[in-house]
Scaffold this active site. Structure first.
Site, short mmCIF file in Angstrom:
data_model
loop_
_atom_site.label_atom_id
_atom_site.label_comp_id
_atom_site.label_asym_id
_atom_site.label_seq_id
_atom_site.Cartn_x
_atom_site.Cartn_y
_atom_site.Cartn_z
N GLY A 134 14.11 28.48 -16.22
CA GLY A 134 12.82 28.18 -16.44
C GLY A 134 11.83 29.27 -17.04
N GLN A 136 4.07 33.21 -18.95
CA GLN A 136 5.19 34.23 -18.99
C GLN A 136 5.32 34.80 -20.61
OE1 GLN A 136 8.12 31.97 -16.70
NE2 GLN A 136 8.52 34.15 -16.07
N CYS A 196 12.62 35.79 -10.96
CA CYS A 196 11.64 35.48 -12.16
C CYS A 196 12.05 36.52 -13.28
CB CYS A 196 10.50 35.56 -11.42
SG CYS A 196 9.13 35.24 -12.67
N LEU A 197 11.92 36.08 -14.36
CA LEU A 197 12.21 36.71 -15.52
C LEU A 197 10.95 37.52 -15.76
CD1 LEU A 197 13.18 34.04 -18.16
CD2 LEU A 197 14.86 35.69 -17.06
N HIS A 200 8.57 26.28 -9.26
CA HIS A 200 8.32 27.62 -9.59
C HIS A 200 7.46 27.79 -10.72
CE1 HIS A 200 10.12 32.06 -10.02
NE2 HIS A 200 9.42 31.52 -11.16
N GLU A 201 7.88 26.87 -11.63
CA GLU A 201 7.25 27.17 -13.11
C GLU A 201 5.73 26.46 -12.84
OE1 GLU A 201 8.56 28.88 -14.96
OE2 GLU A 201 10.84 28.75 -13.91
N HIS A 210 3.57 29.20 -11.70
CA HIS A 210 3.16 30.09 -12.67
C HIS A 210 2.03 29.74 -13.67
CE1 HIS A 210 6.03 33.47 -13.25
NE2 HIS A 210 7.20 32.53 -13.17
ZN ZN Z 1 9.15 32.86 -12.94
#
Ligand code: ZN
Length: 164
Positions: free
Chosen positions: A45, A50, A88-89, A130-131, A134
């Site tokens: 995701g 991000q 998380c990226l 999660h997204e 963000h």
């Molecule tokens: Zn993340």
């Protein structure tokens, strides 16, 4: 085209994304670029924050199924929760336990502005939540317990010092 993924410490990750009002070619391109970036980074995701864009849009992908959701909102969540490790990226190398509702119903729009409604459970429900976090400037470090946060922050500091 792939985009640069912003990492922990960048203020854009602590900011709230604004509602998308214009469904145009640039939004379609953003969604495509976010999907390419997610695939390249082998993520499940990616939210617009991000990649440095404060717009309410996220992408997700598990196995062969990919999703683009604009202006997402939670319609309902289950009472049942699940606690699992999450990465998380934007916080590479860190994984913390996060408790979330086990299933969630999300409403929103597709990239053309058509309404959509998706009921999810399991890993996909976790990814969606999660997204959406963000898009509200919330990270997994804000969602875990004190002890896990302390350990993760120590690891992040050590990595930062090692890279200087
Ligand atoms: Zn993340």
């Amino acid at each position: 085209m792939t985009l640069e993924v912003r990492t922990f410490g960048d203020p854009v990750l602590k900011s709230r994304a604004a509602r998308v009002k214009t469904f145009d070619e640039s939004l379609v391109r953003l969604a495509e670029d976010m999907l390419s970036t997610m695939r390249e980074q082998e993520g499940v995701g990616l939210a617009a924050n991000q990649v440095g864009r404060l717009k309410q849009i996220f992408v997700a992908g598990l196995e062969d199924e990919e999703y683009v959701i604009v202006n997402p909102a939670v319609e309902a969540v289950s009472d049942e929760t699940a606690t699992d490790p999450e990465g998380c990226l934007s916080i590479p190398g860190i994984s913390v336990e996060v408790e979330r509702p086990a299933s969630v119903t999300v409403t929103g729009q597709d990239v053309s502005g058509n309404p959509l409604r998706i009921e999810t459970k399991g890993l996909l429900a976790r990814v969606f939540q999660h997204e959406m976090d963000h898009l509200n400037g919330i990270l997994i470090l804000d969602r875990t317990d004190r002890e896990s946060r302390k350990t993760a922050m120590r690891e992040l500091r050590e990595r930062l010092l090692a890279s200087q």
